[in-house]
Scaffold this motif. Sequence first.
Motif, PDB file in Angstrom:
ATOM      1  N   PHE A  14      67.896  38.220  47.115  1.00 21.80           N
ATOM      2  CA  PHE A  14      69.277  38.245  46.671  1.00 21.80           C
ATOM      3  C   PHE A  14      70.251  37.894  47.787  1.00 21.80           C
ATOM      4  O   PHE A  14      70.234  38.517  48.860  1.00 21.80           O
ATOM      5  N   ASP A  15      71.103  36.907  47.509  1.00 22.41           N
ATOM      6  CA  ASP A  15      72.312  36.768  48.307  1.00 22.41           C
ATOM      7  C   ASP A  15      73.106  38.056  48.124  1.00 22.41           C
ATOM      8  O   ASP A  15      73.000  38.722  47.085  1.00 22.41           O
ATOM      9  N   LEU A 125      68.481  38.430  51.013  1.00 20.93           N
ATOM     10  CA  LEU A 125      68.413  37.239  51.862  1.00 20.93           C
ATOM     11  C   LEU A 125      69.853  36.868  52.156  1.00 20.93           C
ATOM     12  O   LEU A 125      70.484  36.103  51.438  1.00 20.93           O
ATOM     13  N   SER A 126      70.368  37.459  53.214  1.00 17.33           N
ATOM     14  CA  SER A 126      71.796  37.388  53.529  1.00 17.33           C
ATOM     15  C   SER A 126      72.011  36.933  54.959  1.00 17.33           C
ATOM     16  O   SER A 126      71.157  37.163  55.825  1.00 17.33           O
ATOM     17  N   ASN A 127      73.156  36.320  55.200  1.00 24.41           N
ATOM     18  CA  ASN A 127      73.534  36.014  56.574  1.00 24.41           C
ATOM     19  C   ASN A 127      74.027  37.252  57.314  1.00 24.41           C
ATOM     20  O   ASN A 127      74.181  37.230  58.531  1.00 24.41           O
ATOM     21  N   GLY A 128      74.277  38.326  56.581  1.00 23.41           N
ATOM     22  CA  GLY A 128      74.641  39.586  57.216  1.00 23.41           C
ATOM     23  C   GLY A 128      73.523  40.113  58.087  1.00 23.41           C
ATOM     24  O   GLY A 128      72.347  39.901  57.794  1.00 23.41           O
ATOM     25  N   MET A 178      62.185  33.739  44.031  1.00 21.21           N
ATOM     26  CA  MET A 178      63.395  33.268  43.375  1.00 21.21           C
ATOM     27  C   MET A 178      64.620  33.799  44.109  1.00 21.21           C
ATOM     28  O   MET A 178      64.716  34.997  44.376  1.00 21.21           O
ATOM     29  N   LEU A 179      65.527  32.896  44.447  1.00 20.73           N
ATOM     30  CA  LEU A 179      66.812  33.307  45.005  1.00 20.73           C
ATOM     31  C   LEU A 179      67.772  33.606  43.872  1.00 20.73           C
ATOM     32  O   LEU A 179      67.906  32.817  42.931  1.00 20.73           O
ATOM     33  N   ASP A 185      75.768  26.293  45.987  1.00 17.53           N
ATOM     34  CA  ASP A 185      75.272  25.596  47.175  1.00 17.53           C
ATOM     35  C   ASP A 185      74.078  26.334  47.784  1.00 17.53           C
ATOM     36  O   ASP A 185      73.114  25.712  48.247  1.00 17.53           O
ATOM     37  N   ASP A 186      74.124  27.652  47.774  1.00 18.13           N
ATOM     38  CA  ASP A 186      73.007  28.464  48.266  1.00 18.13           C
ATOM     39  C   ASP A 186      71.772  28.210  47.406  1.00 18.13           C
ATOM     40  O   ASP A 186      70.658  28.013  47.913  1.00 18.13           O
TER      41      ASP A 186
END
Length: 236
Positions: A14-15, A125-128, A178-179, A185-186
């Motif tokens: 997950f974003d 699945l985060s940029n954090g 699966m995202l 865009d992600d």
Amino acid sequence: MRTNSHSNLKILAFDVFGTVVDWHSGIAREVRALRPTVDGEMFALAWRDGYQPAMRRVMSGELGWTLIDDLHRLILEQILGQFGIADLSESEKHHLNKAWHRLDPWPDVVSGLTRLKSRFTICTLSNGNIGLLADMAKHGGLPWDCILSAEVFRAYKPDPATYLGVAKVFDVTPAEVMLVAAHQDDLAAARACGLQTAYVERSAEFGAAHPKDISPHKDNNWHAQDFLSLADQLGC
């Protein structure tokens, strides 16, 4: 839409910002608590607007590897004067920067994740950074099986190392991951790496005054109104 089949799905990644948590309302509320005269909605948008440019400085090599917490602080310093609050104390700045750790989940999230977790392994699945995501999970009661972050892979999305890294961590093929995200865009970058994709509508991500286009995209495997709808579609 692509053919929908979840028979081979094992991992849902997950974003987080915008998909799982409502960053706009949370940041607006926190800055208003410090300085009630500030336009919290515009402040939140300005802070978030600095996010992609700051990450590009890292990806280009201008900055070395930098955690999102530190990038958030750099952006914060840049916008304080714009909103007339450059006189915040160091402790106030530190507290405000940690507001990203205290964001609330959307109303459907905890119950939706709990249902999805009954059938799949669920992870971020985060940029954090990891500390931020762990604090956020504790604050919001988010039932992750695992917290994965750009920090683990030392690469920010949309670098393929992030999406493929999920498959590597769990020793599965990309097609078994699966995202789930509210950002096309992600999802496109994840599909390019062989992942399945699910779009979740978050029309109010940027506030009620700035509704997002939430139209379905033909290349996503799934399109859901929220996490509960996604759980219904995946048989959870």
